[in-house]
Enzyme design. Structure first.
Site, PDB file in Angstrom:
ATOM      1  N   GLY A  31      75.194  81.651  77.130  1.00 36.01           N
ATOM      2  CA  GLY A  31      74.403  80.701  76.237  1.00 36.01           C
ATOM      3  C   GLY A  31      73.837  80.676  75.719  1.00 36.01           C
ATOM      4  O   GLY A  31      73.056  81.350  76.369  1.00 36.01           O
ATOM      5  N   HIS A  37      70.559  87.995  74.316  1.00 36.90           N
ATOM      6  CA  HIS A  37      72.297  88.400  74.100  1.00 36.90           C
ATOM      7  C   HIS A  37      71.546  88.992  72.353  1.00 36.90           C
ATOM      8  O   HIS A  37      72.701  89.868  72.335  1.00 36.90           O
ATOM      9  CB  HIS A  37      71.951  87.303  73.414  1.00 36.90           C
ATOM     10  N   ASP A 150      70.240  92.279  83.811  1.00 38.63           N
ATOM     11  CA  ASP A 150      71.456  91.870  85.230  1.00 38.63           C
ATOM     12  C   ASP A 150      71.475  93.259  85.717  1.00 38.63           C
ATOM     13  O   ASP A 150      73.111  93.780  85.876  1.00 38.63           O
ATOM     14  CB  ASP A 150      72.072  91.057  85.056  1.00 38.63           C
TER      15      ASP A 150
HETATM   16  P1  AMP Z   1      73.991  85.198  80.547  1.00 38.70           P
HETATM   17  O1  AMP Z   1      74.043  84.140  79.135  1.00 38.70           O
HETATM   18  O2  AMP Z   1      72.305  85.082  81.097  1.00 38.70           O
HETATM   19  O3  AMP Z   1      74.746  85.552  81.446  1.00 38.70           O
HETATM   20  O4  AMP Z   1      73.475  86.758  79.739  1.00 38.70           O
HETATM   21  C1  AMP Z   1      74.902  87.393  79.057  1.00 38.70           C
HETATM   22  C2  AMP Z   1      74.394  89.097  78.868  1.00 38.70           C
HETATM   23  O5  AMP Z   1      73.672  89.318  78.248  1.00 38.70           O
HETATM   24  C3  AMP Z   1      74.372  90.254  80.509  1.00 38.70           C
HETATM   25  O6  AMP Z   1      74.609  90.721  79.761  1.00 38.70           O
HETATM   26  C4  AMP Z   1      72.722  90.350  80.314  1.00 38.70           C
HETATM   27  O7  AMP Z   1      72.566  91.160  81.406  1.00 38.70           O
HETATM   28  C5  AMP Z   1      72.421  90.087  79.038  1.00 38.70           C
HETATM   29  N1  AMP Z   1      71.180  89.598  78.998  1.00 38.70           N
HETATM   30  C6  AMP Z   1      70.374  88.659  78.923  1.00 38.70           C
HETATM   31  N2  AMP Z   1      68.757  89.124  79.347  1.00 38.70           N
HETATM   32  C7  AMP Z   1      68.417  89.888  78.232  1.00 38.70           C
HETATM   33  C8  AMP Z   1      67.710  90.634  78.317  1.00 38.70           C
HETATM   34  N3  AMP Z   1      66.546  89.871  78.244  1.00 38.70           N
HETATM   35  N4  AMP Z   1      67.715  92.250  77.901  1.00 38.70           N
HETATM   36  C9  AMP Z   1      69.143  92.391  77.966  1.00 38.70           C
HETATM   37  N5  AMP Z   1      69.941  91.608  77.638  1.00 38.70           N
HETATM   38  C10 AMP Z   1      69.526  90.866  78.023  1.00 38.70           C
END
Ligand code: AMP
Length: 281
Positions: A31, A37, A150
Site C-alpha cells: 500500500g 505501483h 526490489d
Molecule cells: P511494496 O509496496 O513496496 O512492497 O512494493 C510492491 C511492489 O511494487 C513490489 O513488487 C515492488 O518491487 C514494486 N515497486 C515498488 N516501488 C517500485 C518502483 N519505484 N518501480 C517499480 N516497481 C516498484
C-alpha cells in the site's frame, strides 16, 4: 472495483473468474501506492481480464527494530489510485485474517537470501516468501507482477515459484523514478527535504558505475569504491552495502561478467533506501 477482506470471498471470486475463463493478473503491495505501483497495475490491467491488487503491510517481513508500526498507510488514497488504474479487486486482509493465532508455517528459499539485504534484515525474505505463498494460494493468478526496484525479492520469488511448480508467470517491471532519478518508494515519505535531495546521489552513482563497466572496467572492487566515494561526497548517508552480484544467483562478483546487478542500500537519517541497476558485460 470491489474491496475484499475475507479469504473465503476472495477464493469465490477467483473461482468464478476461472470458470469464466478469465486471465487473472495480480500485483501484491504493502500500500501507500505511488507511480511505481501504478506501473505494475497498468501492465496487469493491459494483459489480463481480472486485475487484482493486494494491500497488506506484512508484519512478518519486518524485523523487531524495523518500521512496521510507522510504515505509511492511506486506504483512501490507495483506493483512488487503484480506481484510476482500473483495478477490479483490492484484496485488503487484516493481520488476524492472514496470521490467525497459532500460525506456524514459513516458506524458506535457500542461499538467495544469504546476500545483499538478507544478512542485514534477518528473517525478512522468509516473511516475504511466506506471504507471497499465501497470496498465490488464495488468488491463484496467471501472472504475478513484481518491481525491479526490489531486485533480490523478485529473484527469490521467481525461484520459489519455479521450485514449487506454480503455473504462475512472473513479470518484472522496470523501476519507476522521480525526475531526480530517486526510485519511487513508500518509504520516501520518511525523508526530510535535504535527505530527499541527497537521495538523488544513489541512482547517479549507479549510472556512473554502469558507464564505467560499459567503458571496460571489470574490477568490482574499483566500481564499489567509486560508488561509495560519490555517495560519501554528496550525502550524509551511512552505507549499508554496495555490491555487484550475478543477476541470477545473487552471488557477489570479484570480476564483472555476464548479467550483473549493482545494488546498494543506504541509511539517510533513519530511512533505509535501496536501489539497483542492471548491466550486461
Ligand atoms: P511494496 O509496496 O513496496 O512492497 O512494493 C510492491 C511492489 O511494487 C513490489 O513488487 C515492488 O518491487 C514494486 N515497486 C515498488 N516501488 C517500485 C518502483 N519505484 N518501480 C517499480 N516497481 C516498484
Amino acid at each position: 472495483m470491489k474491496t475484499i477482506t475475507s479469504i473465503h470471498q476472495m477464493h469465490e471470486l477467483v473461482s468464478l473468474a476461472k470458470r469464466q475463463g478469465k486471465k487473472i493478473g495480480f500485483v501484491p503491495t504493502m500500500g501507500y501506492l505511488h507511480a511505481g505501483h501504478a506501473a505494475l497495475l497498468r501492465q496487469c490491467r493491459k494483459e489480463n481480464n481480472l486485475c487484482i491488487l493486494s494491500i497488506f503491510v506484512n508484519p512478518k517481513q519486518f524485523g523487531p527494530a524495523e518500521d512496521f508500526r510507522r510504515y505509511p498507510r492511506n486506504k483512501k488514497h490507495d483506493e483512488m489510485l487503484a480506481k484510476k488504474e482500473k483495478v477490479d479487486i483490492i484484496f485488503y486482509p487484516s493481520v488476524k485474517t492472514m496470521y490467525p493465532t497459532g500460525y506456524l508455517t514459513y516458506v524458506h528459499v535457500r542461499t538467495l537470501a544469504d546476500h545483499l539485504c538478507g544478512p542485514r534484515r534477518p528473517g525478512h525474505f522468509d516473511g516475504v516468501t511466506t506471504i507471497v505463498t499465501k497470496l498465490l494460494n488464495i488468488i491463484n493468478p496467471d501472472v504475478l507482477y513484481l518491481g525491479q526496484k526490489d531486485a533480490q525479492q523478485a529473484v527469490i520469488i521467481a525461484q520459489m515459484i519455479d521450485d514449487l511448480n506454480w503455473p504462475t508467470r512472473v513479470k518484472i517491471i522496470a523501476t519507476v523514478r522521480e525526475p531526480s532519478g530517486l526510485a519511487m518508494s513508500s518509504r520516501n515519505s520518511y525523508l526530510s527535504d535535504p535527505e530527499r535531495y541527497q537521495a538523488q546521489a544513489l541512482y547517479r552513482s549507479l549510472r556512473m558505475a554502469k558507464k564505467l563497466i560499459q567503458a571496460g572496467e571489470r574490477r568490482s572492487g574499483t566500481i564499489k569504491q567509486k560508488i561509495n566515494a560519490q555517495i560519501k561526497k554528496n550525502t550524509l548517508a551511512r552505507v549499508d552495502y554496495i555490491e555487484c552480484v550475478d543477476a541470477k544467483t545473487l552471488v557477489p562478483l570479484r570480476t564483472i561478467k555476464g548479467h550483473v546487478i549493482i545494488a546498494l542500500a543506504v541509511f539517510l537519517g533513519k530511512t533505509r533506501l535501496i536501489d539497483n541497476i542492471q548491466v550486461r558485460a
